[in-house]
Every structure is written in C-alpha cells, then in structure tokens.
Design a protein around this motif. Structure first.
Motif, short mmCIF file in Angstrom:
data_model
loop_
_atom_site.label_atom_id
_atom_site.label_comp_id
_atom_site.label_asym_id
_atom_site.label_seq_id
_atom_site.Cartn_x
_atom_site.Cartn_y
_atom_site.Cartn_z
N GLY A 35 0.81 -1.25 -0.01
CA GLY A 35 0.20 -0.13 -0.11
C GLY A 35 0.77 1.29 0.04
N TRP A 36 0.19 2.34 -0.47
CA TRP A 36 0.65 3.84 -0.40
C TRP A 36 -0.24 4.45 0.41
CZ3 TRP A 36 5.32 5.30 -2.08
CH2 TRP A 36 6.20 4.58 -2.98
N PHE A 37 0.32 5.07 1.47
CA PHE A 37 -0.17 6.10 2.52
C PHE A 37 0.30 7.30 2.38
CE2 PHE A 37 -2.66 2.91 4.96
CZ PHE A 37 -2.44 1.81 4.46
N ARG A 38 -0.28 8.27 2.88
CA ARG A 38 0.17 9.63 2.95
C ARG A 38 -0.01 10.26 4.21
NH1 ARG A 38 -3.14 12.81 -1.78
NH2 ARG A 38 -5.17 12.83 -0.82
N GLN A 39 0.64 11.21 4.79
CA GLN A 39 0.48 12.06 5.97
C GLN A 39 0.82 13.40 5.62
OE1 GLN A 39 1.88 10.44 9.59
NE2 GLN A 39 0.53 11.51 10.91
N ALA A 40 -0.31 14.24 5.80
CA ALA A 40 -0.08 15.75 5.67
C ALA A 40 0.33 16.26 6.82
CB ALA A 40 -1.32 16.50 5.06
N SER A 41 0.87 17.57 6.91
CA SER A 41 1.21 18.10 8.43
C SER A 41 -0.14 18.09 9.30
CB SER A 41 1.88 19.46 8.02
OG SER A 41 2.24 20.03 9.15
N GLY A 42 0.11 17.79 10.31
CA GLY A 42 -1.12 18.03 11.33
C GLY A 42 -2.45 16.99 11.09
N LYS A 43 -2.09 16.12 10.15
CA LYS A 43 -3.40 15.15 9.73
C LYS A 43 -2.79 13.81 10.10
CE LYS A 43 -5.76 18.15 6.58
NZ LYS A 43 -6.15 18.30 5.06
N GLU A 44 -3.83 12.88 10.32
CA GLU A 44 -3.56 11.38 10.37
C GLU A 44 -3.18 10.92 9.01
OE1 GLU A 44 -6.76 10.30 14.09
OE2 GLU A 44 -6.91 9.44 12.07
#
Length: 127
Positions: A35-44
C-alpha cells in the motif's frame, strides 16, 4: 530484515505528475499486498492506494481515484504510484507499506492492516 525504500518525491506544480517507487527487500514481496499511504502536516495517516499480491486487485481512496495508479513488478520487488493531475491538497509525506500477516495477500485500507513501513518521501504540490 524487512526494508522498504521510497523514492521519486519532490516539488511539482499543480497539474503535474510524479512517479513514486518503493523498493522492497527482506521478505517474500510477491506474496504480500502493498500500500501507499500519506500524511499531511497536522493530519492522520491515510490510505492512498493498495494493490494485492499479484497486481490484479487495487483499491484507491476517493480523493485520488482517476488520477493515481498503483502497480507492482514482482520480478523487481518494487511497487509504484503514478500520480497525475496533482493538486496542492496532495502535498504530504508518502509512505510505502507491506501488509501484515492477517490476509497478507489481500488489499487493506487501514494503517493497522500493514506491518512494515518505509521512511517516506515528501511530495509538495505548489499552486
């Protein structure tokens, strides 16, 4: 020792494209969903896309459906994420992950379904 190494991130203008790669080693890559996931600043951390063990089944988050494409090359132990029509809201650190031991071959959607993670690659989309 499981190792996942992402590459291909960078700075791109809105509407542009990037291709992320994740090189895997230390486990039977061709048995496991990736899988590919992402995490933006301040978010889950959130799912972006997932592919099953042989590439025949994929899952995409609604926010990227039609713009991103996940694929894998089991001969090269590598999973890819082609990202097109990028938007500023796609800005995040992108992580590659290998599915855990439960239903290891099937797509997953939750970070909890994945046991091994890369260190991430930054994607920044400017407006």
């Amino acid at each position: 020792q499981v190792r996942l190494s992402e590459s291909g991130g960078g700075l791109v203008q809105a509407g542009g494209s990037l291709r992320l790669s994740c090189a895997a080693s230390g486990f039977a890559f061709d048995n496991f969903a990736m899988g590919w996931f992402r995490q933006a600043s301040g978010k889950e951390r959130e799912i972006v896309a997932c592919v099953n063990w042989d590439g025949g089944i994929t899952y995409y988050a609604d926010s990227v459906k039609g713009r991103f494409d996940i694929s894998r090359d089991n001969a090269k132990n590598t999973v890819y994420l082609q990202m097109n029509s990028l938007k500023p809201e796609d800005t995040a650190v992108y992580y590659c992950a290998a599915k855990g031991s439960e239903l290891w071959y099937a797509v997953g959607r939750s970070p909890a379904d994945f046991a091994s993670w890369g260190h991430g690659t930054q994607v920044t989309v400017s407006s």
